[in-house]
Design an enzyme around this catalytic site. Structure first.
Site, mmCIF file in Angstrom:
data_model
loop_
_atom_site.group_PDB
_atom_site.id
_atom_site.type_symbol
_atom_site.label_atom_id
_atom_site.label_comp_id
_atom_site.label_asym_id
_atom_site.label_seq_id
_atom_site.Cartn_x
_atom_site.Cartn_y
_atom_site.Cartn_z
ATOM 1 N N CYS A 197 3.570 6.128 -9.581
ATOM 2 C CA CYS A 197 4.811 5.442 -9.218
ATOM 3 C C CYS A 197 5.854 5.619 -10.321
ATOM 4 O O CYS A 197 6.362 6.701 -10.503
ATOM 5 C CB CYS A 197 4.526 3.973 -8.910
ATOM 6 S SG CYS A 197 5.895 3.163 -8.062
ATOM 7 N N HIS A 205 -0.395 3.803 -5.294
ATOM 8 C CA HIS A 205 -1.051 3.163 -6.447
ATOM 9 C C HIS A 205 -2.569 3.144 -6.308
ATOM 10 O O HIS A 205 -3.135 2.140 -5.857
ATOM 11 C CB HIS A 205 -0.562 1.724 -6.578
ATOM 12 C CG HIS A 205 0.833 1.609 -7.075
ATOM 13 N ND1 HIS A 205 1.156 1.327 -8.378
ATOM 14 C CD2 HIS A 205 2.017 1.768 -6.425
ATOM 15 C CE1 HIS A 205 2.473 1.296 -8.521
ATOM 16 N NE2 HIS A 205 3.013 1.559 -7.350
ATOM 17 N N GLU A 247 -4.678 2.607 -8.508
ATOM 18 C CA GLU A 247 -5.265 1.540 -9.334
ATOM 19 C C GLU A 247 -5.302 0.205 -8.595
ATOM 20 O O GLU A 247 -5.952 -0.730 -9.062
ATOM 21 C CB GLU A 247 -4.500 1.418 -10.664
ATOM 22 C CG GLU A 247 -3.203 0.628 -10.640
ATOM 23 C CD GLU A 247 -2.025 1.362 -10.019
ATOM 24 O OE1 GLU A 247 -2.245 2.372 -9.320
ATOM 25 O OE2 GLU A 247 -0.873 0.926 -10.228
#
Ligand code: ADP
Ligand code: MG
Lengths: 81, 770, 223, 81
Positions: free
Chosen positions: C85, C194, C196
């Protein structure tokens, strides 16, 4: 035939804080451009208009749609003006 | 030349006329200030008293009522109660949680993006001030009619502002509310909640102690923000300046948020707390430095001196009075021991946060402020911060209340055939209040920090606070104003009950309450009656549920012209999860599970979504408050979730069972075959009644749920079995989920979908967009 | 295996990236933007967030941070770097990856669970996937619309440098549904979604994102 | 003494699509300003500089920091120019 281009610059009123300009100023300082003392960031609109631009209409567009009059001022630049 | 009105000058010119009325002070209030000081106030002092004695800062109309919260029995979990920036509760394992909800209604109407953004910024600083790391935000939003042109102006800006600020701070948005009613047309409500987590020992209080300790102002520079309304002072003091050719800049009434600076402020503060570098800390919110200095001094030993020239300014034309009143955002004030100042400043430098020593704590009990070496303020700080005027305003039951209550929804035409019932079902679910809120919530980051266990559209937001023990918290925010309009006492309790239930269905144990009381003008006896009733209702309700009120906010004068909004007490309930892995979602995931309704259904339609959506009707009595039943239900849910006996749980509120079934089915696209005949005598009541203390659960072990529920004294009604791609209710036409989803999701995009609507409401200076 | 995670002023998902590294079995090392030299790490993650508020252009100011000089130098000689991002935006602004991320077509910030197709399973960060695999991870951005000149896009496609693509709907108007791209050597990867936030069942829509963080552990060993 | 003001306008390259400009154009159409044929939105920076502005330095600032040359063009306006 060239289509007339109208430029509208929208800038924050001087008394309104400008975090964007501040961020740029900070970056310039870190990058060694210490001579820049202040930065203000605004918007820049380029409009293409059919026929002869009507100043009053454009002024109204600029003030009511392109800018938020509560916090912003506008500068209208008509072609040839 | 600028004439500065010094204390000396004030003594010498006792009869100089002062613009106290323009500043909102009443004659007797001005007289009281003169009595306190034994002379006329200086311009700067007048500025301080006028902002600090405003309704917003002094709670002068509400104080006498709010005392009831302080009188509630002391809860074991309560570490810090009302009176600090935010209350703090013990959630176990040495963790403490602080949370609070606050309004930013008027600014959000004037400038939706910035108003909402700075509302989030302000409440986050309140939480930070307690020593906690802010971990999540929520927002409760109310607008005029969904299809009104002005709503199309205000709503997109507000949503973008809440998102723009919260996203840029890195705080997940874990829930909130969105609703529409004509009464908010000229007066939207924007209430923001923040929750923070700390270890018990990290708790910080806002007080200035220890003579010689330094007062440090840090964060953004001070500009003329938020003082547009009091330009009377500027013109006065600048009479000479104008002659000299200096023209003061116009003072904006709008504050512009800078979430990036606030993010740095958060990280710097947490590092400062961890290193033990402060003895007291206060955020700068309403009334800016006036508030921070007088509150810190007043809560501490009483003495403080400030050299106002040291305050870093963004606008050099500000007068001293304006500097004291400025509401520039992203600023904090700390009390620091002299030996720790260097370390404090070093942390600030590391985070690029400007920090300046502006004064020190003094012996004695005066707050003094100098400007260019001259004394311009010399006041007892308690008289500014804590001993402002208190009013016992007249109350009078609204004249129209009896008529309103007599207008019972029982008289409204009801759907009877299956086709009509389904049509009403679809209409309620796809009404702006009932419809899918994704248009709003997808503008908010719900993932950041990686601890969000549940967020919208589930009933409560759930956040993990410890990755090893899986301890977590749940939060819900509710404020049905239709109920409160019909009966503010019951309405406040119903809102409390709803938030409590929402926390309970996630499997959490409810622990504490915050609130934001949005009402009309306190000078209106009918409004004051509503306010008094709501506070009494909330206090009684909290006593019955055994929950402390840890803090909150009062927003008065919410009205358009002389028409007040519906009384809107927004209630937040915090709960604790010993193990967030046990939480259950609100939706049905698997086929073949049994759907059960917990709780009693009576024919209750006063203030209901059905009456409002189908008939534009508001009248009768709100549903009966049943706090013992709520308690029993919550205890039952905690047990069922804790033992893993239920696979989902969803509370019933606006729109009753109709709304709850639709939401549970749509969550993961699982339908059900149901028979509602055992719920109530007729399908209409079963679907649309809004009786409290109810929830729908799914289970693979209905027998055990029944036994547990019987034992808890909660009625169980079997509704049917999950599965398929439709809601098949006996005697009603089948409702395919695709059709239901299409109706439910179309509403808000159809109203606000075109991106053009945000143009112009998002200013040039401030649009964080990624 | 030491995986550095850089914190810029305004980084937000740095804690999440470090958690993902840990869950994948690596050792997260926090790195500070203002330091001059990169510590001894085996790979670097540039996390999501709003560095410098993204007030000028997303990632523009962070790309000029002191530590980035050393990141750029080492990346050019093969250090695996992942930009998520805002990190992707920084990598583009720093010239390590082609193209640019611009304001979303619909002008809103958008957060949703997004289906992606892994196009390249042979970069340093995607080795744990199979080419063509469908994964679901969150997207959340306001300036995530990937753009480049048509000729550059053609070249990227020819060279197989599109790493992940949006499927089942494009959340922001990215050209050719591009969600992430890689450097020519496959060591530097940037993507808007994302991963994560998809490493635990409890907090994510899936655990599909973990593969990015396990991939690099193998890639470093293999290198 | 007046501080020299330097203006930098940053505009998207013509081949890069501009959803913000599009949105404004759409709104103008709906509001009856049909004569506006196109709108492009860019950024407008106002810099205050100490001493005499150095064109090369400012050009570099504009091209490398204020604009992203991959997608944007810049126009530098020096005082008195
Ligand atoms: N409705 C309410 N219920 C309980 N406490 C309240 C309410 N309104 C305000 N308070 C409490 O009164 C105190 C002062 O409120 P406020 O001035 O809004 O605080 P701050 O300025 O720190 O935001 C706080 O402790 C707040 O929690
Ligand atoms: Mg406070």
């Amino acid at each position: 035939m060239r289509v007339p281009r109208v430029v509208v610059d929208v800038v924050l009123k001087p008394e309104i804080s400008d975090p964007q300009g501040q961020a740029v100023l900070g970056a310039l300082g870190r990058l060694g451009h210490g001579s820049v003392r202040s930065v203000r960031q605004g918007k820049h609109f380029v409009l293409e208009v059919d026929g002869t631009p009507d100043r009053d209409e454009l002024q109204q567009i600029a003030e009511t749609l392109l800018a938020n009059p509560v916090i912003e001022d506008v500068e209208l630049h008509l072609p040839g003006a | 030349m600028i004439t500065v009105d010094t204390v000396e000058r004030a003594v010498g010119t006792p009869d100089e006329p002062q613009p106290y009325t323009e500043l909102g002070l009443k004659d007797d209030e001005y007289v009281r200030i003169r009595d306190i000081l034994g002379r006329r106030p200086t311009t700067a002092e007048l500025a301080m008293y006028s902002v600090m004695w405003s309704e917003h800062c002094s709670y002068k109309s509400s104080k006498v009522h709010l005392r009831q919260f302080g009188d509630l029995p002391r809860s074991e979990a309560l570490l810090v109660g009302i009176g600090e920036n935010a209350g703090v509760v013990d959630v176990g394992d040495g963790y403490a949680v602080t949370f609070k909800v606050e309004s930013h209604n008027h600014p959000s109407y004037v400038e939706p993006y910035q108003g909402a953004a700075t509302g989030v910024g302000g409440i986050v600083r309140d939480i930070l001030t307690m020593g906690a790391r802010p971990v999540a935000v929520m927002d409760s939003l109310r607008f005029g009619r969904a299809d009104a042109p002005d709503t199309a102006r205000v709503l997109p800006g507000v949503v973008a502002g809440v998102g723009g600020y919260g996203n840029c701070l890195g705080l997940p948005n874990i829930g909130g509310e969105l609703s529409f009613d004509e009464c908010y047309a000229g007066n939207p409500l924007v209430n923001a909640l923040c929750v923070g987590v700390m270890r018990h020992e990290d708790l910080r209080l806002a007080k200035a102690e220890g003579a010689g300790n330094r007062v440090v102002l840090f964060g953004a520079r001070t500009g003329g923000d938020g003082i547009g309304g009091v330009s009377v002072l500027a013109s006065e003091t600048f009479a000479d300046a104008a002659e000299a050719g200096l023209s003061p800049a116009k003072r904006p009434s709008v504050q512009v948020g800078d979430p990036f600076t606030e993010k740095l402020l958060i990280e710097a503060c947490l590092e400062i707390f961890a290193a033990g570098l402060v003895t007291g800390i206060q955020d700068l919110g309403g009334a800016g430095l006036s508030c921070a200095t007088s509150e810190l001094a007043s809560a501490g030993t009483g003495g403080m001196h400030v050299d106002l020239d040291r305050v870093p300014l963004r606008d050099s034309t500000l007068t001293p009075a304006e500097i004291l009143m400025s509401e520039s955002q992203e600023r904090m004030c700390a009390i620091v021991e002299p030996g720790k100042v260097d370390d404090f400043l070093a942390v600030c430098r590391r985070w690029d946060v400007q920090a300046t020593v502006i004064g020190e704590v003094t012996d004695g009990d005066r707050l003094t402020v100098d400007w260019h070496g001259e004394r311009i303020v010399d006041v007892p700080p308690r008289t500014v911060a804590h001993e402002g005027p208190v009013y016992e305003r007249p109350v009078q039951r609204p004249a129209d209340l009896d008529d309103l209550r007599a207008d019972d929804p029982a008289a409204l035409p009801r759907p009877t055939t299956g086709a009509e019932l389904t049509a009403h079902w679809l209409a309620v679910v796809s009404s702006p209040d009932g419809a899918d809120k994704t248009w709003v919530t997808e503008q908010y980051d719900r993932y950041v920090r990686g601890n969000t266990v549940l967020a919208q559209p589930d009933d409560a937001g759930v956040v993990r606070i410890d990755e090893d023990t899986h301890r977590g918290i749940a939060l819900a925010l509710d404020g049905n104003a239709r109920y409160a309009r019909l009966d503010p006492y019951a309405g406040a309790q119903l809102n409390l009950a709803e938030a409590y239930r929402n926390v309970a269905v996630s499997g959490a144990r409810p622990l504490a309450v915050t609130n934001c009381l949005n009402f009309g003008s306190p000078e209106e006896p009918a409004v004051m009656w509503q306010f008094a009733e709501a506070v009494r209702g909330l206090a009684d309700g909290c006593r019955e549920l055994g929950l402390p009120v840890t803090g909150g906010n009062v927003s008065l004068y919410n009205q358009t012209g002389d028409v007040a909004i519906n009384p809107t007490p927004v209630i937040g309930v915090l709960g604790v999860h010993d193990d967030v892995r046990r939480r259950v979602p609100s939706g049905w995931r698997a086929a073949g599970e049994t759907v059960l309704l917990l709780g009693e259904t009576r024919a209750e339609f006063g203030g209901s979504a059905w009456a409002s959506v189908m008939h534009g009707h508001l009248g009768g009595r709100p549903p009966a408050v049943a706090l013992p039943a709520e308690k029993a239900l919550a205890a039952l849910l905690a047990g069922l979730v804790g033992e893993g006996l239920v696979t989902s749980a969803h509370d019933l509120s606006d729109g009753g069972l109709a709304q709850a079934l639709a939401e549970s089915a749509l969550r993961y696209g699982t339908g059900a075959a149901l028979d509602l005949s055992a719920v109530a005598g007729d399908a209409f009541t079963a679907l649309f009644s809004e009786s409290g203390a109810r929830a729908v659960v799914t289970t693979t072990d209905p027998g055990s749920v029944r036994v547990t529920a019987d034992w808890a004294g909660v009625r169980v009604t079997e509704l049917g079995t999950t599965g398929g791609d439709a809601l098949r209710v006996a005697d009603l036409p089948e409702l395919p989920l695709a059709e239901l989803r299409a109706a439910w999701t179309a509403t808000l995009p159809a109203l606000f979908g075109s991106p053009e609507v945000t143009v112009g409401s998002v200013p040039a200076g401030t649009v964080p967009t990624s | 295996m030491r995986i550095g995670v850089i914190t810029f002023p305004g980084s937000l998902d740095d804690v999440d990236a470090a958690r993902a590294v840990r869950l994948a079995g690596g050792e997260p090392v926090s790195l500070w933007h203002a330091d001059d030299h990169l510590e001894d790490v085996d790979a670097v993650v540039l996390p999501g967030g709003f560095s410098y508020g993204d007030y000028l252009r997303a990632g523009a100011i962070a790309a000029r941070a002191p530590l980035m000089h050393s990141v750029v130098a080492k990346a050019r000689s093969g250090l695996p770097v992942l930009g998520i991002c805002n990190g992707f935006q920084v990598l583009c602004e720093a010239g390590l990856l082609p193209g640019a991320l611009t304001r979303n077509g619909h002008l809103h910030f958008r957060n949703r669970d997004q289906a992606l197709r892994v196009e390249r399973a042979d970069t340093a960060w995607t080795g744990s996937y199979t080419a063509g695999q469908r994964i679901v991870v969150p997207v959340k951005n306001g300036e995530g619309r990937y753009v480049a000149a048509p000729a550059d896009l053609d070249r990227l496609e020819e060279e197989g440098r599109v790493v992940v693509r949006y499927v089942e709907g494009n959340p922001n108007g990215s050209l050719r549904d591009i969600a992430g791209v890689t450097s020519a050597d496959g060591r530097i990867v940037g993507l808007m979604p994302h991963p994560e936030h998809a490493v635990e069942d409890l907090t994510g829509p899936s655990t599909d994102g973990l593969g990015f963080f396990t991939s690099v552990l193998t890639a470093v060993v293999a290198a």
